[in-house]
Design an enzyme around this catalytic site. Structure first.
Site, PDB file in Angstrom:
ATOM      1  CE  LYS A   1     -56.963   5.128  27.950  1.00  0.00           C
ATOM      2  NZ  LYS A   1     -57.271   4.221  29.088  1.00  0.00           N
TER       3      LYS A   1
ATOM      4  CE1 TYR B   1     -52.275   2.528  30.157  1.00  0.00           C
ATOM      5  CE2 TYR B   1     -52.339   1.862  27.851  1.00  0.00           C
ATOM      6  CZ  TYR B   1     -52.761   2.696  28.876  1.00  0.00           C
ATOM      7  OH  TYR B   1     -53.661   3.696  28.625  1.00  0.00           O
TER       8      TYR B   1
ATOM      9  CG  ASN C   1     -60.630   4.655  30.567  1.00  0.00           C
ATOM     10  OD1 ASN C   1     -59.883   4.649  29.591  1.00  0.00           O
ATOM     11  ND2 ASN C   1     -60.186   4.506  31.802  1.00  0.00           N
TER      12      ASN C   1
ATOM     13  CG  HIS D   1     -52.886   7.748  29.440  1.00  0.00           C
ATOM     14  ND1 HIS D   1     -52.728   6.784  30.407  1.00  0.00           N
ATOM     15  CD2 HIS D   1     -51.798   8.563  29.528  1.00  0.00           C
ATOM     16  CE1 HIS D   1     -51.577   7.002  31.049  1.00  0.00           C
ATOM     17  NE2 HIS D   1     -51.003   8.075  30.535  1.00  0.00           N
TER      18      HIS D   1
ATOM     19  CD  GLU E   1     -47.557   8.145  31.019  1.00  0.00           C
ATOM     20  OE1 GLU E   1     -47.820   7.244  31.846  1.00  0.00           O
ATOM     21  OE2 GLU E   1     -48.294   9.140  30.865  1.00  0.00           O
TER      22      GLU E   1
END
Ligand code: IDP
Ligand code: MG
Length: 139
Positions: free
Chosen positions: A11, A51, A114, A117, A128
């Site tokens: 990320k 998302y 965070n 993913h 995905e």
């Protein structure tokens, strides 16, 4: 044998902090093989599509802004039991609850930023991976 592949993103917070290399090293060390990879920036719309399952959650807008705030690394990872083993390697969503030695414990800045993913099921891993990669980009 189920669960051969999972999908991951490094990320924007982890890319910004120059942690692509260390995170990929942890992924390889844990026995995952990278079978597709790209460095790119999502638009807010693309982040929203990715998302979409979270669109009713209060953090959805913040999440889409954040995930389109800078470049990410997207990759497909191969290993037996890829989805569950990778969830173990990344640790809990909230880094303060992640176990020692997990990617999020080591690199995440907050519950939103965070670091990585990881897919939550075999079905979503395929959805995905196909969202990011064409057949020609997967090995
Ligand atoms: P996961 O990434 O561990 O599967 P999810 O519940 O699927 O966690 O949430 C997707 C992403 O949304 C998280 O990785 C995190 O970036 C963000 N997120 C989850 N919960 C919160 C929250 O309470 N506040 C802000 N962002 C959150
Ligand atoms: Mg999730």
């Amino acid at each position: 044998m189920t669960g051969q592949i999972t999908f991951t993103m490094i990320k924007p917070d982890a890319v910004e902090a120059n942690n692509i290399g260390p995170i990929l090293a942890m992924i390889n060390k844990a026995g995952f093989t990278i079978t597709a990879m790209k460095y790119m920036r999502l638009t807010k719309e693309q982040a929203g599509q990715f998302y979409a399952v979270h669109k009713e959650r209060p953090f959805y807008g913040e999440l889409c802004d954040y995930m389109s705030s800078g470049p990410i690394v997207a990759a497909v990872l191969k290993k037996d039991n890829a989805v569950s083993d990778y969830r173990k390697l990344i640790g809990a969503t909230d880094p303060t609850k992640a176990e020692d030695g997990t990617i999020r414990k080591v690199f995440a800045k907050s519950i939103a930023a965070n670091a990585v993913h990881g897919s939550d099921s075999d079905e979503n891993a395929n959805i995905e991976a196909n969202f990011f990669f064409s057949q020609l980009e997967r090995f």
